[in-house]
Write a protein that holds these residues in place. Structure first.
Motif, PDB file in Angstrom:
ATOM      1  N   CYS A   1     -10.212   4.422  -0.974  1.00  0.00           N
ATOM      2  CA  CYS A   1     -10.101   3.701   0.308  1.00  0.00           C
ATOM      3  C   CYS A   1     -11.199   2.669   0.479  1.00  0.00           C
ATOM      4  O   CYS A   1     -11.026   1.713   1.235  1.00  0.00           O
ATOM      5  CB  CYS A   1     -10.107   4.684   1.476  1.00  0.00           C
ATOM      6  SG  CYS A   1      -8.510   5.470   1.673  1.00  0.00           S
TER       7      CYS A   1
ATOM      8  N   ALA B   1      -6.437   1.990   5.016  1.00  0.00           N
ATOM      9  CA  ALA B   1      -6.094   0.645   5.486  1.00  0.00           C
ATOM     10  C   ALA B   1      -6.020   0.605   7.018  1.00  0.00           C
ATOM     11  O   ALA B   1      -6.457  -0.363   7.647  1.00  0.00           O
ATOM     12  CB  ALA B   1      -4.760   0.216   4.865  1.00  0.00           C
TER      13      ALA B   1
ATOM     14  N   ILE C   1     -10.153  -0.742  -0.233  1.00  0.00           N
ATOM     15  CA  ILE C   1      -9.099  -1.177   0.699  1.00  0.00           C
ATOM     16  C   ILE C   1      -9.696  -2.060   1.811  1.00  0.00           C
ATOM     17  O   ILE C   1      -9.054  -2.985   2.298  1.00  0.00           O
ATOM     18  CB  ILE C   1      -8.390   0.063   1.312  1.00  0.00           C
ATOM     19  CG1 ILE C   1      -7.672   0.866   0.231  1.00  0.00           C
ATOM     20  CG2 ILE C   1      -7.414  -0.326   2.425  1.00  0.00           C
ATOM     21  CD1 ILE C   1      -6.505   0.190  -0.423  1.00  0.00           C
TER      22      ILE C   1
ATOM     23  N   LEU D   1       0.834  -1.219   0.000  1.00  0.00           N
ATOM     24  CA  LEU D   1       0.000   0.000   0.000  1.00  0.00           C
ATOM     25  C   LEU D   1       0.867   1.266   0.000  1.00  0.00           C
ATOM     26  O   LEU D   1       0.533   2.254  -0.661  1.00  0.00           O
ATOM     27  CB  LEU D   1      -0.943   0.007   1.205  1.00  0.00           C
ATOM     28  CG  LEU D   1      -2.063  -1.039   1.199  1.00  0.00           C
ATOM     29  CD1 LEU D   1      -2.885  -0.947   2.469  1.00  0.00           C
ATOM     30  CD2 LEU D   1      -2.966  -0.864  -0.012  1.00  0.00           C
TER      31      LEU D   1
ATOM     32  N   GLN E   1       0.736   3.964  -2.796  1.00  0.00           N
ATOM     33  CA  GLN E   1       0.416   5.374  -2.540  1.00  0.00           C
ATOM     34  C   GLN E   1       1.519   6.311  -3.032  1.00  0.00           C
ATOM     35  O   GLN E   1       1.245   7.320  -3.682  1.00  0.00           O
ATOM     36  CB  GLN E   1       0.197   5.592  -1.040  1.00  0.00           C
ATOM     37  CG  GLN E   1      -0.174   7.019  -0.697  1.00  0.00           C
ATOM     38  CD  GLN E   1      -0.533   7.187   0.769  1.00  0.00           C
ATOM     39  OE1 GLN E   1      -1.297   6.396   1.310  1.00  0.00           O
ATOM     40  NE2 GLN E   1       0.014   8.204   1.404  1.00  0.00           N
TER      41      GLN E   1
ATOM     42  N   ILE F   1      -4.352   6.060   0.878  1.00  0.00           N
ATOM     43  CA  ILE F   1      -4.904   4.706   1.034  1.00  0.00           C
ATOM     44  C   ILE F   1      -4.358   4.023   2.287  1.00  0.00           C
ATOM     45  O   ILE F   1      -4.986   3.120   2.824  1.00  0.00           O
ATOM     46  CB  ILE F   1      -4.650   3.830  -0.218  1.00  0.00           C
ATOM     47  CG1 ILE F   1      -3.171   3.783  -0.584  1.00  0.00           C
ATOM     48  CG2 ILE F   1      -5.487   4.278  -1.387  1.00  0.00           C
ATOM     49  CD1 ILE F   1      -2.834   2.755  -1.649  1.00  0.00           C
TER      50      ILE F   1
END
Lengths: 182, 282
Positions: free
Chosen positions: A160, A53, A163, A29, A33, A49
């Motif tokens: 998101c 998470a 996610i 992630l 990102q 993100i």
């Protein structure tokens, strides 16, 4: 004594699994990102993100896991894409504290996560505003809000939501929701 | 804020603050944070892959998202092409004009005694019985009746009518046209006349003495006799020798050096306003 030793071994194994799974998850992630989305800039901004998470971890696992993930992931994304002074570990940890309170009475499901994302993006916007204030050394103008903060809110909200399912998938090897004993 | 007051959170907070401050202090003192640097090194190949993947997606998506920009760029390119096409057309005209001027200069050099006036053909009246060219020069430009009209290739005809700013030209293939002529090879003298039958083919006939040495391929020039044409202008070349049905004599068929069969291809001509021994006044 024998039973306790057995329990300890199981707990350690579970902890090790968490460390491995979360390390891989936040590594991917973080790179996503800082490289993928930073280049692509959907809606004109990079979505946070990692924060999404962390929120999912709060909801699907526990706050302690989320706090540790927040510090590690924050440090990692700062290492990849920021120049000191950068505040990601602190910001993400504070997010865990605030959002943890918000999510206390929520069921661990997608609908609750979607609702939780609303204060998350507002919090993210506030932190972005403060960070830009510190870095620019002036109060961010309205054009900064329109061109940076609002696109970031939208981008974070949209990217998101999926996610949640990725983090939920990571819960399979970790096991059911529980507390880490440190 | 139960969680925020726990020992665990406070420890986390201290670590987080340390992780913010330590790199900042190290950077301020010009030192490198080894952990950050190591993480960056480990992540570098993955970052590269992610970046390339993002670029590929960006390139693909931009085909759709940049449609308006592409359309605008396309329009601009079309405009540029139009502009270049116009420029090319202008250049073609200039090139043609340049060639024309070169020929003009060539004739002027070959005939320094000629007083030439260039003229554009503004209309063609190609009827069944006659071909009349109208030029854009007239008496106001010093053009008078019976002035010879030529091109770099040879004789076209003569001014048969002159208006204020226009004049009409009768070509040498017209039956009303008569030109004193000679052949270059043997110097046979004759008269080149227009013929209703040969006119459409851009040809005319040359009458000459029966015992003269004339062959197909001989070139025919104006002899300077008569009142219109100066000496030595190319009329054309002999393409055949035939018997005249009416007079029962031999005639040489001369193909005009200027393509008078398709006069519409002619754009400009030169009018000989005067030459040594002749001022065009008749």
């Amino acid at each position: 004594m024998k039973i306790r030793s057995f329990a300890d071994t199981g707990e350690k194994r579970m902890l090790l699994r968490r460390i491995i799974v979360y390390s891989i998850l936040f590594f991917i992630l973080g790179i996503g990102q800082c490289s993928f989305f930073a280049r692509l800039k959907p809606f004109g901004a990079t979505p946070n993100i990692v924060l999404g998470a962390v929120c999912a971890v709060i909801m699907l696992d526990n706050k302690k896991s989320a706090a540790i993930c927040a510090i590690a992931a924050g440090y990692f994304i700062d290492a990849l894409g920021a120049i000191p002074p950068s505040f990601s570990p602190l910001i993400l940890l504070l997010s865990v504290a605030i959002l943890g309170k918000v999510s206390d009475k929520m069921m661990p499901q997608f609908a609750s996560f979607s609702v939780l994302m609303l204060p998350t993006i507002v919090l993210n916007a506030v932190f972005t505003y403060i960070t830009s204030w510190i870095n620019l050394r002036t109060v961010p103008s309205s054009s900064t809000i329109i061109s940076v903060i609002l696109p970031e809110m939208l981008s974070t909200l949209v990217f998101c939501l999926p996610i949640y399912f990725i983090v939920k998938l990571c819960m399979i090897p970790i096991g059911e929701k529980g507390q880490i004993s440190l | 804020m139960k969680f925020a007051k726990t020992k665990f959170f406070i420890i986390c907070l201290i670590i987080a603050v340390a992780l913010v401050l330590v790199p900042a202090i190290l950077t301020a003192f010009g030192q490198v944070d080894i952990v950050r640097s190591g993480l960056k090194t480990v992540a570098k190949p993955f970052e590269w892959c992610a970046s390339k993947f993002a670029s590929a997606i960006d390139g693909f998506v931009s085909v759709f998202t940049d449609y308006d920009d592409l359309q605008e760029e396309n329009q601009q390119l079309k405009d540029t092409i139009d502009s270049l096409e116009n420029e090319r057309a202008d250049n073609a005209v200039l090139k043609q004009e340049n060639e024309w001027l070169k020929k003009f200069l060539d004739i002027k050099n070959k005939n320094p005694d000629f007083e030439l006036a260039d003229a554009d053909i503004i209309s063609y009246e190609a009827g069944n019985y006659s071909t009349i060219l109208t030029l854009n020069k007239g008496t106001v430009h010093g053009i008078k009746k019976n002035m010879p009209v030529i091109t770099a290739d040879g004789v076209v005809g003569y001014v048969s009518e002159a208006g204020l700013d226009w004049c009409k030209v009768t070509t040498i293939t017209e039956s009303t046209s008569k030109v004193g002529a000679y052949t270059d090879r043997t110097g046979v003298i004759g008269t080149v006349e227009g013929s209703p039958e040969l006119r459409r083919e851009g040809k005319c006939s040359m009458t000459y003495s029966p015992d003269s040495d004339i062959k197909v391929g001989d070139r025919v020039y104006t002899s300077g006799t008569g009142s219109i044409y100066p000496d030595g202008l190319l009329i054309g070349k002999i393409v055949s020798i035939e018997a005249d049905q009416a007079t029962r004599t031999l005639i040489a068929v001369v193909e005009a050096s200027v393509d008078l069969a398709s006069v519409e291809n002619l754009q400009s001509v030169m009018i000989v306003r005067g030459y040594v021994g002749h001022t065009g006044d008749k």
